[in-house]
Design a protein around this motif. Structure first.
Motif, PDB file in Angstrom:
ATOM      1  N   VAL A 134       0.897  -1.114   0.034  1.00  0.00           N
ATOM      2  CA  VAL A 134       0.066  -0.004  -0.043  1.00  0.00           C
ATOM      3  C   VAL A 134       0.920   1.328  -0.014  1.00  0.00           C
ATOM      4  O   VAL A 134       1.885   1.245   0.851  1.00  0.00           O
ATOM      5  CB  VAL A 134      -0.707  -0.102   1.279  1.00  0.00           C
ATOM      6  N   ARG A 135       0.705   2.144  -1.041  1.00  0.00           N
ATOM      7  CA  ARG A 135       1.431   3.530  -0.849  1.00  0.00           C
ATOM      8  C   ARG A 135       0.268   4.655  -0.369  1.00  0.00           C
ATOM      9  O   ARG A 135      -0.838   4.616  -0.931  1.00  0.00           O
ATOM     10  CB  ARG A 135       1.777   3.768  -2.243  1.00  0.00           C
ATOM     11  N   THR A 136       0.986   5.153   0.761  1.00  0.00           N
ATOM     12  CA  THR A 136      -0.059   6.159   1.253  1.00  0.00           C
ATOM     13  C   THR A 136       0.594   7.358   1.870  1.00  0.00           C
ATOM     14  O   THR A 136       1.740   6.895   2.527  1.00  0.00           O
ATOM     15  CB  THR A 136      -0.938   5.404   2.281  1.00  0.00           C
ATOM     16  N   PRO A 137       0.333   8.623   1.903  1.00  0.00           N
ATOM     17  CA  PRO A 137       0.916   9.391   2.782  1.00  0.00           C
ATOM     18  C   PRO A 137       0.836   9.453   4.340  1.00  0.00           C
ATOM     19  O   PRO A 137       1.537  10.201   5.114  1.00  0.00           O
ATOM     20  CB  PRO A 137       0.266  10.823   2.112  1.00  0.00           C
ATOM     21  N   THR A 138      -0.250   8.615   4.501  1.00  0.00           N
ATOM     22  CA  THR A 138      -0.595   8.354   6.181  1.00  0.00           C
ATOM     23  C   THR A 138      -0.159   7.024   6.453  1.00  0.00           C
ATOM     24  O   THR A 138      -1.107   6.037   6.982  1.00  0.00           O
ATOM     25  CB  THR A 138      -1.950   8.867   6.538  1.00  0.00           C
ATOM     26  N   PRO A 139       0.968   6.521   6.580  1.00  0.00           N
ATOM     27  CA  PRO A 139       1.320   5.040   6.911  1.00  0.00           C
ATOM     28  C   PRO A 139       0.890   4.654   8.340  1.00  0.00           C
ATOM     29  O   PRO A 139       0.514   3.566   8.476  1.00  0.00           O
ATOM     30  CB  PRO A 139       2.899   4.955   6.673  1.00  0.00           C
ATOM     31  N   GLU A 140       1.084   5.487   9.318  1.00  0.00           N
ATOM     32  CA  GLU A 140       0.707   5.274  10.593  1.00  0.00           C
ATOM     33  C   GLU A 140      -0.836   5.110  10.934  1.00  0.00           C
ATOM     34  O   GLU A 140      -1.203   4.271  11.436  1.00  0.00           O
ATOM     35  CB  GLU A 140       1.145   6.356  11.572  1.00  0.00           C
ATOM     36  N   ARG A 141      -1.675   5.664   9.995  1.00  0.00           N
ATOM     37  CA  ARG A 141      -3.027   5.422   9.903  1.00  0.00           C
ATOM     38  C   ARG A 141      -3.461   3.835   9.468  1.00  0.00           C
ATOM     39  O   ARG A 141      -4.247   3.377  10.059  1.00  0.00           O
ATOM     40  CB  ARG A 141      -3.966   6.217   9.272  1.00  0.00           C
ATOM     41  N   VAL A 142      -2.566   3.642   8.455  1.00  0.00           N
ATOM     42  CA  VAL A 142      -2.656   2.187   7.963  1.00  0.00           C
ATOM     43  C   VAL A 142      -2.215   1.245   9.136  1.00  0.00           C
ATOM     44  O   VAL A 142      -3.262   0.299   9.323  1.00  0.00           O
ATOM     45  CB  VAL A 142      -1.904   1.807   6.732  1.00  0.00           C
ATOM     46  N   ARG A 143      -1.296   1.412   9.720  1.00  0.00           N
ATOM     47  CA  ARG A 143      -0.957   0.519  10.834  1.00  0.00           C
ATOM     48  C   ARG A 143      -2.123   0.521  11.956  1.00  0.00           C
ATOM     49  O   ARG A 143      -2.222  -0.394  12.516  1.00  0.00           O
ATOM     50  CB  ARG A 143       0.339   0.916  11.538  1.00  0.00           C
ATOM     51  N   ALA A 144      -2.613   1.548  12.091  1.00  0.00           N
ATOM     52  CA  ALA A 144      -3.683   1.563  13.171  1.00  0.00           C
ATOM     53  C   ALA A 144      -4.905   0.821  12.826  1.00  0.00           C
ATOM     54  O   ALA A 144      -5.456   0.309  13.548  1.00  0.00           O
ATOM     55  CB  ALA A 144      -4.045   3.033  13.508  1.00  0.00           C
ATOM     56  N   VAL A 145      -5.233   1.078  11.687  1.00  0.00           N
ATOM     57  CA  VAL A 145      -6.715   0.248  11.091  1.00  0.00           C
ATOM     58  C   VAL A 145      -6.110  -1.180  10.844  1.00  0.00           C
ATOM     59  O   VAL A 145      -7.069  -2.009  11.232  1.00  0.00           O
ATOM     60  CB  VAL A 145      -7.202   0.894   9.705  1.00  0.00           C
ATOM     61  N   ILE A 195      -8.790   6.553   4.555  1.00  0.00           N
ATOM     62  CA  ILE A 195      -7.278   6.751   4.403  1.00  0.00           C
ATOM     63  C   ILE A 195      -6.953   6.791   2.809  1.00  0.00           C
ATOM     64  O   ILE A 195      -7.349   6.168   2.088  1.00  0.00           O
ATOM     65  CB  ILE A 195      -6.671   5.439   4.927  1.00  0.00           C
ATOM     66  N   PRO A 196      -6.289   7.781   2.344  1.00  0.00           N
ATOM     67  CA  PRO A 196      -5.771   8.282   1.125  1.00  0.00           C
ATOM     68  C   PRO A 196      -4.838   7.095   0.555  1.00  0.00           C
ATOM     69  O   PRO A 196      -3.747   6.782   1.538  1.00  0.00           O
ATOM     70  CB  PRO A 196      -5.299   9.531   1.170  1.00  0.00           C
ATOM     71  N   ILE A 197      -5.141   6.602  -0.514  1.00  0.00           N
ATOM     72  CA  ILE A 197      -4.371   5.671  -1.135  1.00  0.00           C
ATOM     73  C   ILE A 197      -3.742   6.053  -2.374  1.00  0.00           C
ATOM     74  O   ILE A 197      -4.517   6.519  -3.460  1.00  0.00           O
ATOM     75  CB  ILE A 197      -4.988   4.214  -1.250  1.00  0.00           C
ATOM     76  N   THR A 198      -2.347   6.049  -2.692  1.00  0.00           N
ATOM     77  CA  THR A 198      -1.824   6.289  -3.963  1.00  0.00           C
ATOM     78  C   THR A 198      -1.308   5.622  -4.884  1.00  0.00           C
ATOM     79  O   THR A 198      -0.945   5.515  -5.874  1.00  0.00           O
ATOM     80  CB  THR A 198      -0.731   7.384  -3.650  1.00  0.00           C
ATOM     81  N   GLY A 199      -1.262   4.298  -4.124  1.00  0.00           N
ATOM     82  CA  GLY A 199      -0.837   2.939  -4.952  1.00  0.00           C
ATOM     83  C   GLY A 199      -1.160   1.564  -4.061  1.00  0.00           C
ATOM     84  O   GLY A 199      -1.219   1.788  -3.022  1.00  0.00           O
TER      85      GLY A 199
END
Length: 306
Positions: free
Chosen positions: A232-243, A275-279
């Motif tokens: 996953v490519r995202t400007p908010t990686p810590e939010r991905v970790r939390a979810v 969560i915004p996803i760029t890739g």
């Protein structure tokens, strides 16, 4: 599928130096085989043994189904080769050099010979060079001329040692397309190189040589198959970790590796959480990662050996 190159326990020793140490190559008809390894790993020595230019210390070589070097006179006319720096008469033009080389080839009329030379010069991008002597050629032009010489006999097997050496990016791309075209026409290609990115774009099968030992050999598609994780490519990686608590295997800047599930499921969870996803793509190792891992494993075995 028939075997084009097969070696069994192939080794070359110079005094105490094991330049090639008991390798078993398996190159099949229709392969574009990438023979990888760092400088000094034994690639060129192996290529020279395949073609009968260097005799092995031990082991066996079968080329196009026949034992080498015993069957060299029958086999080598069916093989095109470019090894290290191509040799040429510097005071002659590229066309004249190829005409001399072709004189020892399959014969035919003078017109046939001229056409063969013109065809291969066009193939490698030297058709418009004219009468310029080879001593005035750049390194890249000399490399193209060497490849033209390898193609003169329309070989069944093409053995190339660093064929893009000295070429600029455009030249590398042109040679890549030429090799792919030859492959589509039925030529099996054995390509020695240290350029992993080029091999990854070109080859169907790879072997990795490390300090004279073959540490890896398999189809490229198998070696770089998806791992089962999702990137996953995202400007908010810590939010991905939390979810996705507990499923995040690695975070590198804006790149997050998520284990388990499939890409669609991961995407749905992250979109639902806003969560915004760029890739988003399946995780798969690059050839560079595969080669480095194989070399590291080999080094570990050497260090642990008694």
């Amino acid at each position: 599928m028939s075997t084009v190159i097969a070696t069994r326990g192939l080794a070359k020793q110079y005094g105490r130096l094991h330049a090639v140490d008991g390798i078993d190559l398996d190159v099949r008809a229709g392969d574009v085989y990438g023979f990888l390894g760092a400088n000094g790993s034994g690639k060129t020595t192996t290529v020279r043994m395949l073609l009968g230019l260097v005799l092995p210390t031990r082991g066996e070589i079968d080329l196009l189904g026949e034992r080498m070097p015993r069957a060299g006179r029958r086999v080598l006319p069916r093989v095109g080769a470019l090894i290290e720096s191509p040799a040429a008469h510097g005071h002659l033009s590229g066309r004249e050099n190829l005409a001399l080389l072709d004189a020892a080839g399959p014969g035919g009329s003078r017109r046939d010979r001229r056409r063969r030379v013109a065809d291969v010069l066009d193939q490698v991008g030297l058709g418009g060079v004219g009468r310029r002597p080879v001593k005035a050629y750049s390194l890249g032009m000399r490399q193209r001329l060497g490849l033209a010489g390898a193609l003169l006999r329309r070989p069944e097997l093409l053995v190339l040692d660093e064929p893009t050496n000295g070429l600029d990016p455009q030249g590398i791309s042109e040679i890549r397309e030429l090799l792919l075209e030859l492959h589509r026409g039925g030529t099996t290609i054995f390509l020695s190189s240290h350029l992993l990115a080029e091999v990854e774009q070109l080859c169907t099968r790879v072997g990795v040589l490390d300090r004279g030992r073959l540490v890896l050999q398999d189809d490229l598609a198998i070696l770089t198959a998806p791992t089962g994780a999702t990137v996953v490519r995202t400007p908010t990686p810590e939010r991905v970790r939390a979810v996705l608590d507990g499923r995040v295997a690695a975070v590198d800047a804006e790149r997050v590796v998520v284990s388990g599930g499939d890409a669609a499921e991961v995407n749905a969870l992250l979109v639902r959480a806003g969560i915004p996803i760029t890739g988003l793509a399946p995780d798969r190792p690059t050839l560079e990662e595969v080669v480095l891992a194989a070399a590291a494993t080999s080094a570990d075995r050497v260090e642990r050996a008694p």
